[in-house]
Design an enzyme around this catalytic site. Structure first.
Site, PDB file in Angstrom:
ATOM      1  N   ARG A 165       0.802  -1.233   0.000  1.00 12.34           N
ATOM      2  CA  ARG A 165       0.000   0.000   0.000  1.00 12.34           C
ATOM      3  C   ARG A 165       0.835   1.283   0.000  1.00 12.34           C
ATOM      4  O   ARG A 165       0.359   2.349   0.394  1.00 12.34           O
ATOM      5  CB  ARG A 165      -0.978   0.039   1.190  1.00 12.34           C
ATOM      6  CG  ARG A 165      -2.056  -1.000   1.141  1.00 12.34           C
ATOM      7  CD  ARG A 165      -2.961  -0.827  -0.083  1.00 12.34           C
ATOM      8  NE  ARG A 165      -3.894  -1.945  -0.151  1.00 12.34           N
ATOM      9  CZ  ARG A 165      -3.597  -3.109  -0.726  1.00 12.34           C
ATOM     10  NH1 ARG A 165      -2.426  -3.296  -1.333  1.00 12.34           N
ATOM     11  NH2 ARG A 165      -4.464  -4.090  -0.727  1.00 12.34           N
ATOM     12  N   SER A 242     -11.509  -0.307   2.176  1.00 14.79           N
ATOM     13  CA  SER A 242     -10.949  -0.650   3.493  1.00 14.79           C
ATOM     14  C   SER A 242     -10.409   0.619   4.142  1.00 14.79           C
ATOM     15  O   SER A 242      -9.629   1.340   3.518  1.00 14.79           O
ATOM     16  CB  SER A 242      -9.808  -1.656   3.348  1.00 14.79           C
ATOM     17  OG  SER A 242     -10.312  -2.831   2.774  1.00 14.79           O
ATOM     18  N   GLU A 343      -5.999   3.892   5.601  1.00 16.08           N
ATOM     19  CA  GLU A 343      -5.573   3.739   4.212  1.00 16.08           C
ATOM     20  C   GLU A 343      -5.920   4.961   3.348  1.00 16.08           C
ATOM     21  O   GLU A 343      -5.111   5.366   2.511  1.00 16.08           O
ATOM     22  CB  GLU A 343      -6.219   2.468   3.639  1.00 16.08           C
ATOM     23  CG  GLU A 343      -5.603   2.020   2.337  1.00 16.08           C
ATOM     24  CD  GLU A 343      -6.235   0.745   1.802  1.00 16.08           C
ATOM     25  OE1 GLU A 343      -6.090  -0.303   2.448  1.00 16.08           O
ATOM     26  OE2 GLU A 343      -6.864   0.816   0.742  1.00 16.08           O
TER      27      GLU A 343
END
Ligand SMILES: Cc1cc2nc3c(=O)[nH]c(=O)nc-3n(C[C@H](O)[C@H](O)[C@H](O)COP(=O)(O)OP(=O)(O)OC[C@H]3O[C@@H](n4cnc5c(N)ncnc54)[C@H](O)[C@@H]3O)c2cc1C
Length: 349
Positions: A165, A242, A343
């Site tokens: 990520r 998410s 995130e």
């Protein structure tokens, strides 16, 4: 090129929250990107680069400078070395439209990333991943405008510094590059990647190796069941996907987490994809901290279909989303000694 004023940003995001952009421009070419940057510089405005708005929490005050939406289009296909096919894709193309094209051309490498919302230009930023694949595996290069000196730069995959990520675009070189085009290196006739438990389960009992098309369909179906596919009318999709990353733990932290779970008579779930990197499921931590699927707090809550998605239940504000995020982080820290990292990108806070 049109520079608009006081443009509502909430409708341009999947979360549907946030205030307006003081100035807003949509750039269809590299030249228009340069023109927009010149305008911002002439007015001493800070720039926020917008893709598909699927990984953002925009503040209720909005963005006081220029929001620059990258709308560079085009998908070009050519032959690469070692029998690979190269797809040069404009940053403003919808990601899933490109995946559909690659699968229709029977090229493997992005089929598990079907159904992820957002633009192509957004994918290198957080090294988008799902169901056992991530774009770091197939990105050949990224063409970007370097805001440091106004030059166009072609960055090879290695220079993008991809990890879980993350990339240079959301860490060390955040805000430096405006991505204009991404080149993916795919494998014609390659098999689909069926490694993730959900996909293995879906195809259990199938006699033949699934095709790329059936893998894409399966991924989209699995995602829809979790409200991880933007589906009109499904209010659990009003999210940024998410909300927390799966924490990557040191051995000592993992041991401490296991100790706390055992003391409560619980077992930390184990998945091969997570165990390899000592990652634990953020969804499990959230659920075991008092925030189960369907949890509500006023106009915000947790998706009924996915424990990791904070959702806007309608007319929520960004500050309400932040309050729930803070509450979850605090409880997870108190109970499990783990600091969850969000995130999405926070804009204008
Ligand atoms: C329902 C749902 C499911 C999701 N599922 C997944 C998933 O499975 N896996 C996953 O990894 N993510 C997932 N996401 C998150 C999101 O879709 C991805 O991160 C996506 O790649 C973001 O792209 P975007 O174009 O929407 O970027 P935006 O949200 O517009 O922007 C995100 C960041 O990228 C920057 N950016 C965007 N375009 C450019 C550009 N051209 N140049 C420079 N910077 C740019 C922005 O400045 C910002 O910092 C999901 C989101 C939702 C809503």
């Amino acid at each position: 090129m049109n520079i608009l004023e006081n443009v509502a940003l909430a409708p341009l995001t999947t979360f549907k929250v946030g205030g307006p952009a003081r100035y807003f421009a949509e750039a269809k070419t590299a030249a228009e990107v340069v023109e927009a940057i010149r305008f911002a510089e002439s007015q001493s405005l800070s720039i926020f680069v917008l893709g598909g708005g699927s990984n953002l929490v925009i503040s209720d005050a909005g963005w006081p400078g220029l929001v620059l939406k990258v709308a560079v289009k085009g998908i070009d296909e050519s032959s690469g070395d070692e029998g690979k096919t190269l797809f040069e894709v404009g940053a403003g193309e919808e990601w899933d439209r490109f995946v559909a094209r690659a699968v229709a051309r029977n090229c493997a490498g992005v089929e598990c990333l079907s159904g992820i919302p957002g633009s192509v230009g957004g994918t290198p930023v957080q090294n988008v991943g799902a169901y056992g694949q991530e774009v770091a595996e197939t990105i050949d290069s990224v063409l970007a405008l370097d805001r440091k000196d106004g030059q166009l730069r072609e960055l090879c995959a290695q220079a993008c510094g991809f990890h879980y990520r993350t990339s240079i675009f959301n860490t060390s070189e955040r805000e430096r590059f405006i991505i204009l085009r991404v080149t993916y290196r795919l494998t014609p006739g390659g098999p689909p990647r069926i490694q993730y438990a959900d996909l293995k389960k879906h195809f259990a009992g199938f006699q033949q190796t699934p095709s790329l098309t059936s893998t894409r369909e399966a991924v989209r179906r699995i995602r829809a069941a979790k409200a991880m596919l933007i589906t009109p009318g499904d209010e659990d999709c009003r999210s940024a996907g998410s909300f927390f990353k799966n924490p990557v733990l040191a051995t000592s932290q993992y041991a401490e987490l296991t100790r706390r779970a055992t003391a409560k008579g619980l077992r930390i779930p184990s998945y091969p994809a997570l165990d390899e990197q000592m990652k634990v499921s953020a969804a499990w931590l959230v659920e075991h901290s008092g925030f189960s699927k369907g949890y509500s707090s006023g106009r915000v809550g947790i998706s009924r279909k996915h424990a990791l998605a904070i959702v806007n239940r309608g007319e929520a504000t960004a500050s309400e989303i932040l309050a729930l995020k803070d509450h979850i982080q605090q409880r997870v820290d108190e109970l499990w000694g783990i600091q969850l990292e969000p995130e999405p990108v926070f804009v204008g806070f």
